[in-house]
Enzyme design. Sequence first.
Site: not given
Length: 200
Positions: A89-92, A130, A158, A160
């Site tokens: 996940c690019e956010h976490h 995703q 996920h 996250c």
Amino acid sequence: MVSSSPALRVVHEPDPGVDLAAAERAAANLLRALGVDVTTESLRETPRRMASAYAELFSPRPFNLTTFPNDEGYDELVLARRIPVRSVCEHHLLPFTGVAHVGYLPGDRILGLSKLARVVEHFASRPQVQERLTKQVADWLSEQLSPQGVGVVIEAEHTCMTLRGAQAVGSTTVTSTLLGTLRTDASSRQEFFALTGVRP
């Protein structure tokens, strides 16, 4: 359309700015900032392992996009189900894992079956969301094969969302992209989803 020879070589070039030594130092600083003692025997090598692990996760293997003439004029759905997916996940920067169902209605050429899995890996091996991953796989196959239609469904968990935040353990996210006939023709679309086992 992909020419019969030579096969398209697909390589995700690593960022020339990648510096594993700097990544190791940054990992050590991050762990120390989070209160982790990286001087103990069991954790001393952890920053190096972290840097190497992320470098591996972000480095897809090169492959040849092998296609063959559709001499028999096969015009039914070709579907690879439950292709393993693992990305970050690019956010976490936490992993998400699951399966992809990838299918297409052939045009003039057909694709070596293992390449469907390779294409998924190619786009999954980088920080991702995703939704984008699903569309990238479908768009790329459409551009390279010029098929009558393409369908991609990804089901993933996920971490996250399951290990932090909402802590929704056991939840999965489903995304889909349909192109060409699989989008415009109701019976083709229904067949695709029936074969994947996913309800639209």
